[in-house]
Design an enzyme around this catalytic site. Structure first.
Site, PDB file in Angstrom:
ATOM      1  N   PHE A  83       0.866  -1.180   0.000  1.00 47.78           N
ATOM      2  CA  PHE A  83       0.000   0.000   0.000  1.00 47.78           C
ATOM      3  C   PHE A  83       0.903   1.230   0.000  1.00 47.78           C
ATOM      4  O   PHE A  83       1.572   1.525   0.987  1.00 47.78           O
ATOM      5  CB  PHE A  83      -0.942   0.057   1.195  1.00 47.78           C
ATOM      6  CG  PHE A  83      -1.875   1.235   1.119  1.00 47.78           C
ATOM      7  CD1 PHE A  83      -3.052   1.142   0.400  1.00 47.78           C
ATOM      8  CD2 PHE A  83      -1.561   2.435   1.725  1.00 47.78           C
ATOM      9  CE1 PHE A  83      -3.902   2.236   0.279  1.00 47.78           C
ATOM     10  CE2 PHE A  83      -2.407   3.539   1.622  1.00 47.78           C
ATOM     11  CZ  PHE A  83      -3.579   3.436   0.897  1.00 47.78           C
ATOM     12  N   ASP A 109       9.694   2.943   1.491  1.00 44.14           N
ATOM     13  CA  ASP A 109       8.505   3.700   1.861  1.00 44.14           C
ATOM     14  C   ASP A 109       8.323   3.572   3.373  1.00 44.14           C
ATOM     15  O   ASP A 109       7.775   2.596   3.874  1.00 44.14           O
ATOM     16  CB  ASP A 109       7.281   3.154   1.114  1.00 44.14           C
ATOM     17  CG  ASP A 109       5.997   3.909   1.455  1.00 44.14           C
ATOM     18  OD1 ASP A 109       5.987   4.647   2.463  1.00 44.14           O
ATOM     19  OD2 ASP A 109       5.003   3.739   0.730  1.00 44.14           O
ATOM     20  N   LYS A 139       3.186  11.426   6.732  1.00 48.50           N
ATOM     21  CA  LYS A 139       2.396  11.241   7.950  1.00 48.50           C
ATOM     22  C   LYS A 139       2.990  11.954   9.156  1.00 48.50           C
ATOM     23  O   LYS A 139       2.763  13.139   9.344  1.00 48.50           O
ATOM     24  CB  LYS A 139       2.159   9.759   8.204  1.00 48.50           C
ATOM     25  CG  LYS A 139       1.271   9.102   7.125  1.00 48.50           C
ATOM     26  CD  LYS A 139       0.758   7.763   7.550  1.00 48.50           C
ATOM     27  CE  LYS A 139      -0.012   7.072   6.437  1.00 48.50           C
ATOM     28  NZ  LYS A 139      -1.236   7.765   6.026  1.00 48.50           N
TER      29      LYS A 139
END
Length: 401
Positions: free
Chosen positions: A141, A226, A255
């Site tokens: 994801f 990531d 984030k």
């Protein structure tokens, strides 16, 4: 109808139904706790998918944002501003890298990493134009843009959004042999999550990440990590790769970099890799804006103390020890994760992950489900041991009911 029901009905009537939130309407929050419009308090064990690593309303971050709001919030990259150089310098140093390319959202940062890898492949490695390939892992994801969902294996993320962007090879996560076999002279990068969050907090087999590093170095391929969810303290170290002693060619961050205050993301790499860009070839109006830089600089300063990494490590050991005890009675099939991050597979006979999440909500605890009967636990790193135990007690109550 109650205030909660009215708010939800209005949202359902006037917003696209691209999310299925739990039926709680948050009005305020502080630390690890949120309060809804009815005045009910909930323990947040999701932390905005790790965007809120430092808790809700963290005073250092709010003060940094307020101070910057009174000065300047946006110049666009058409002009320099006085927070940009410090942000790039400090983030590069935190990562042990040289160069930063700031964006806003995690998906934008992943897109930037993809563009960087392709341009590096053509200009530096000498791959023929239009032939660059990037290897990714199944069950990944990385975001929801059309290019990113093109290499997703999740039908919900991918279906009905084609035609899809070519140039990606998907191999099983954790399978180094499959990755080696997928590599060709046109492979420019491997893009993986050191821990797969959305897939259920999947930790790869021991030796896999060092193997990826060795393989990519051997084949002159960029290793892109990531760390949007796994990075910045979540796993008990600054980066999840730190547990394996691995340094990639490129970090993709987001984030928690914005502290849950503003969206901030970045690609961090060497000057040689990010040096492939020339003015006008890539950018963002809001990327690296003064407000974002001010908040991110405070995040970086907080991480430099090591306090939050240590909290995540110590409380994470406690979390996994307590969750591990639940696997003996049949209610929990397995537990995975690292630091203050766990994927908990609930025995299907007890209900779906959504049903378990709703029952926990009724007891004042907020988590989120993924992929059937799995729930994810990722509290703010500022949570107290007492509050964490309170939440775990409610989980035990739901599973034993």
């Amino acid at each position: 109808m109650s205030t909660t029901e009215t708010a939800i009905a209005s949202a359902e009537a006037h917003s696209a139904h691209n999310y299925h939130p739990l039926p709680v309407v948050v009005a305020s929050a502080e630390g690890a706790w949120m309060t809804d419009v009815e005045g009910r308090r909930y323990l947040d064990l999701l932390a905005g998918y790790s965007a809120l690593n430092f808790g809700h309303g963290n005073r250092r971050l709010i003060d940094a944002a307020k101070a910057q709001l009174d000065r300047v919030t946006l110049t666009s990259r058409a002009f320099h501003h006085d927070r940009f150089a410090d942000f790039c310098t400090e983030l590069a140093a935190l990562c042990g890298m040289e160069t930063v390319l700031p964006m806003n959202t995690g998906a934008e940062a992943v897109e930037t990493a993809v563009k960087t890898a392709r341009k590096w492949g053509y200009r530096v490695k000498g791959v023929p134009d239009g032939m660059a390939k990037i290897i990714v892992a199944s069950d990944n994801f990385h975001g929801r843009t059309t290019t990113i969902v093109s290499f997703s294996t999740d039908p919900e993320a991918r279906a009905d959004f084609g035609p899809y962007t070519p140039g990606f090879e998907i191999v099983p996560y954790g399978d180094l042999t499959a990755m080696r076999e997928a590599m060709t002279e046109n492979t420019v990068a491997v893009l993986i999550e050191p821990i797969q969050g959305e897939a259920g907090v999947l930790v790869p087999p021991a030796g896999y990440l060092p193997g990826v590093r060795e393989l990519t170095r051997e084949r002159n391929v960029l290793f892109i990590a990531d760390e949007i969810q796994s990075g910045l303290g979540r796993t008990g170290k600054t980066f999840a790769l730190d547990h394996e002693g691995v340094v990639p060619d490129m970090y993709v961050l987001g984030k928690a970099l914005g502290g849950g205050v503003v969206p901030v993301s970045a690609v961090v790499s060497s000057a040689d890799v990010l040096g492939v860009f020339r003015p006008g070839e890539h950018g963002s109006t809001f990327g690296g804006n003064p407000l974002a830089c001010a908040v991110a600089l405070e995040v970086i300063a907080m991480l430099r103390t090591g306090e939050y990494q240590q909290r995540a490590a110590e409380l994470g050991d406690h979390l996994h020890r307590e969750l591990g005890l639940l696997t003996g009675d049949g209610a929990v099939e397995s537990v995975r994760g690292r630091g203050l991050w766990a994927g908990v597979d609930i025995a299907p006979a007890l209900g779906t992950g959504r049903e378990i999440s709703e029952k926990l909500m009724e007891l004042g605890v907020l988590v989120k489900d993924t992929h059937g009967s799995t729930i994810r636990i990722a509290p703010p790193l500022v949570i107290s041991k007492e509050d964490l135990d309170w939440g775990l007690d409610r989980l035990r109550a739901v599973l034993s009911a």
